[in-house]
Write an enzyme that holds these catalytic residues in place. Sequence first.
Site, PDB file in Angstrom:
ATOM      1  N   LYS A 194      23.702  11.414  60.019  1.00 37.34           N
ATOM      2  CA  LYS A 194      24.508  11.037  61.180  1.00 37.34           C
ATOM      3  C   LYS A 194      25.736  10.319  60.672  1.00 37.34           C
ATOM      4  O   LYS A 194      25.715   9.722  59.589  1.00 37.34           O
ATOM      5  CB  LYS A 194      23.721  10.096  62.098  1.00 37.34           C
ATOM      6  CG  LYS A 194      24.243  10.061  63.499  1.00 37.34           C
ATOM      7  CD  LYS A 194      23.687  11.243  64.259  1.00 37.34           C
ATOM      8  CE  LYS A 194      23.975  11.228  65.723  1.00 37.34           C
ATOM      9  NZ  LYS A 194      23.139  12.234  66.402  1.00 37.34           N
TER      10      LYS A 194
HETATM   11  N1  GLU Z   1      24.626  15.444  67.787  1.00 36.02           N
HETATM   12  C1  GLU Z   1      23.598  16.381  68.098  1.00 36.02           C
HETATM   13  C2  GLU Z   1      22.226  15.737  68.023  1.00 36.02           C
HETATM   14  O1  GLU Z   1      22.090  14.555  68.117  1.00 36.02           O
HETATM   15  C3  GLU Z   1      23.722  17.691  67.341  1.00 36.02           C
HETATM   16  C4  GLU Z   1      23.732  17.584  65.859  1.00 36.02           C
HETATM   17  C5  GLU Z   1      24.109  18.866  65.158  1.00 36.02           C
HETATM   18  O2  GLU Z   1      24.353  19.861  65.817  1.00 36.02           O
HETATM   19  O3  GLU Z   1      24.127  18.841  63.926  1.00 36.02           O
HETATM   20  O4  GLU Z   1      21.245  16.411  67.936  1.00 36.02           O
END
Ligand code: GLU
Length: 447
Positions: free
Chosen positions: A139
Amino acid sequence: MADQREDQHAPGATATIEDTDRSPRVANRAAFTKPAEISSYEIVTHYFKAASERLGLPDDVEAVLRSSYREVQVQVPVKRADGKIHVYSGYRVQHNGARGPYKGGVRYHPEVELDEVRALASLMTWKTAVVGVPYGGAKGGINCPVQEMEPSEVEAVTRDFIHKIDRVIGPMRDIPAPDVNTNAQVMAWMMDEYGKLHGHTPAIVTGKPIALGGSHGREAATGRGLVYAYREAAPHLGLPPDQTRVSIQGFGNVGSWAGRILQGLGCKIVAVQDQQGEIVNPDGIDTEALTKHLREGNHIEEFPGAEPVAVEEFLSTEVDVFIPAALGGMLHGDNAHLVNAKMIVEGANGPITPKADEIFTERGIWVIPDILANAGGVVVSYFEWVQNLQHFSWDEREVNEKLGTIMRRSFREVHHRSREDDVSMRIAAYQIGIERVVEAARTRGYL
Ligand code: GLU
């Protein structure tokens, strides 16, 4: 939230819930809409520990899985319209890469801090494992006040961030995506900046605009995934769509897509809350019209198709399905007793604190956890990455069908485990995720 969140929301439509109400209900709003005092890190660690204890993981293995592989923090200065340089902090946390390249979104929010990014990175590890896509978890985030920034300032921040983390990301290393307050445009800047340093590399980010190699169906994917989760769960509660009433907390990307798709199935969306207010209509809110109303910059409480209500009334509106799709920690010990639903489908990451989770269990409210329910985004990110690597494009029908297959299979696996072990869907999902990561790590020789 959840999305302005990617996923949960894009600039101009954030679903963060702030104490900015113009109505006389300001004091009440603050009391019921502030996230819990507990941090995302504490929330995720609590659930992880509960599952790892049940699995009887040895302490040393638990310690490896609880900590991050790599945490990068960079300075992100930008000259803003006031003529001054503002310095923000940018983070990329890579939690675990046993199952594949690190994967996860990047959020822009003034309250972003390392601990939160760390927690969200670990959630991605379990999420990608639960739905079986070949990624690890990561993240990112920048603590910039994106809602007050010009697009050119957001672009500058984005490019500088990528410039500074370019050596730890890569299409076979770590693939960013949208999250709270980032969207396809932000991904386009990221791809472009990375391309300047490494040559044209569409697979470096997912959630891009279609014109730059984005996937059909990606924007709606998290909301659509929630709907697949609801459809699997609903028959167990005897809930046909045309008799399902829904409340949505957070109306950014995730909440608004989930609302529109549910409405298309025949569900009634009877209550909606966004960062500015809350509305109710027992006959159903037209979420298509509401999305347009908000996109045009209007206040939610001025939406002609519903009545503004107090926060307590929004939370306690009697519904079948409650969808928290705003930020983490929004349902906590002080407001969980108000929620009047049969099922909660978590659109945001970490929207329910352990205390609230306990209250929901005691009250018999069925919670479909984030790492299962909101995995549609990363599943279609995986499809986007595969299409990019193959220099190929699938149509939206194909994307949605494949998403449905993965969501249904994952739901059934988690549900089966939850029954077999007599644990909540959340603990079952964590158990499955942890087992898959442990197996990959062991086979590689890491553990
Ligand atoms: N931000 C999204 C999540 O929390 C998607 C992450 C992604 O597609 O890599 O799952």
